[in-house]
Design a protein around this motif. Structure first.
Motif, short mmCIF file in Angstrom:
data_model
loop_
_atom_site.label_atom_id
_atom_site.label_comp_id
_atom_site.label_asym_id
_atom_site.label_seq_id
_atom_site.Cartn_x
_atom_site.Cartn_y
_atom_site.Cartn_z
N LEU A 60 19.42 0.18 4.55
CA LEU A 60 19.67 -0.51 5.82
C LEU A 60 21.16 -0.67 6.08
O LEU A 60 21.65 -0.37 7.17
CB LEU A 60 18.98 -1.88 5.82
N TRP A 83 17.42 -0.92 11.57
CA TRP A 83 16.19 -1.39 10.92
C TRP A 83 15.05 -0.42 11.19
O TRP A 83 14.30 -0.06 10.28
CB TRP A 83 15.85 -2.80 11.41
N ARG A 94 8.92 -0.52 3.11
CA ARG A 94 8.76 -1.55 4.14
C ARG A 94 7.39 -2.21 4.04
O ARG A 94 7.27 -3.43 4.14
CB ARG A 94 8.97 -0.94 5.53
N LEU A 117 21.67 -9.01 9.55
CA LEU A 117 21.27 -8.45 10.85
C LEU A 117 21.92 -9.21 11.99
O LEU A 117 22.44 -8.62 12.94
CB LEU A 117 19.74 -8.48 11.00
N GLN A 137 14.69 -8.64 13.85
CA GLN A 137 13.68 -7.98 13.04
C GLN A 137 12.36 -7.83 13.82
O GLN A 137 11.72 -6.78 13.76
CB GLN A 137 13.44 -8.76 11.75
#
Length: 170
Positions: A60, A83, A94, A117, A137
């Motif tokens: 990531l 992402w 994931r 993030l 997310q």
């Protein structure tokens, strides 16, 4: 950790992820039981989860670095794109991390990922980074769900790099 132990862990994790990519829904316990040397490399599921989370985060952050080094006019979309791209590249990882997202052992790592993030999207340090990261997310999950995913066949041949890596390791 010795180099031998490190290499055993990386090889076991690589094999586990290859199986998880081909067989959606495979549990971590099943992967540890079926991948060569996985139980020896990872004495507990928590050990495997930590390496899995680290692999995910490294990929990531690599995606994020590539996207941020370009001329992006919308920095808030960079973490979403990173992402989604990472989730598409590591679908098994994931899925396993999602299956264990409530595991107390991962709580700190997940909080750091959410903050990462949020900060990458331009949030100010000190703001509610967790909430902003969670929104990023969720947006990424929605985009990933809307995108067509081509499942890997269980009998799919490994790619050239994997075959070369295996040949060198032998």
């Amino acid at each position: 950790m010795t180099w031998d132990a490190y290499n055993r862990r990386k090889n076991a994790l690589r094999e586990m992820l290859e199986v998880a990519d081909r067989r959606p829904g495979t549990t971590l316990t099943e992967l540890l039981d079926t991948a060569d040397g996985a139980r020896e490399a990872f004495p507990t599921e928590t050990d495997a989860l930590f390496d899995l989370q680290m692999t995910w985060f490294q990929r990531l952050s690599g995606q994020m670095d590539r996207l941020l080094s370009g001329d992006s006019e919308t920095p808030e979309l960079v973490p979403v794109t990173a992402w989604v791209t990472t989730a598409a590249e590591l679908p098994g990882a994931r899925a396993l991390l999602d299956a264990h997202r409530d595991d107390p052992a991962l709580r700190k790592a997940i909080a750091k990922e959410l903050a990462y993030l949020a900060i990458s999207a331009g949030s100010v340090v000190g703001a509610d980074l967790t909430t902003h990261g969670r929104r990023i997310q969720e947006t990424a999950r929605e985009q990933l769900a809307a995108a067509p995913v081509v499942p890997l066949r269980d009998d799919a041949r490994p790619g050239l790099i994997t075959r070369l890596r295996n040949a060198i390791a032998a």
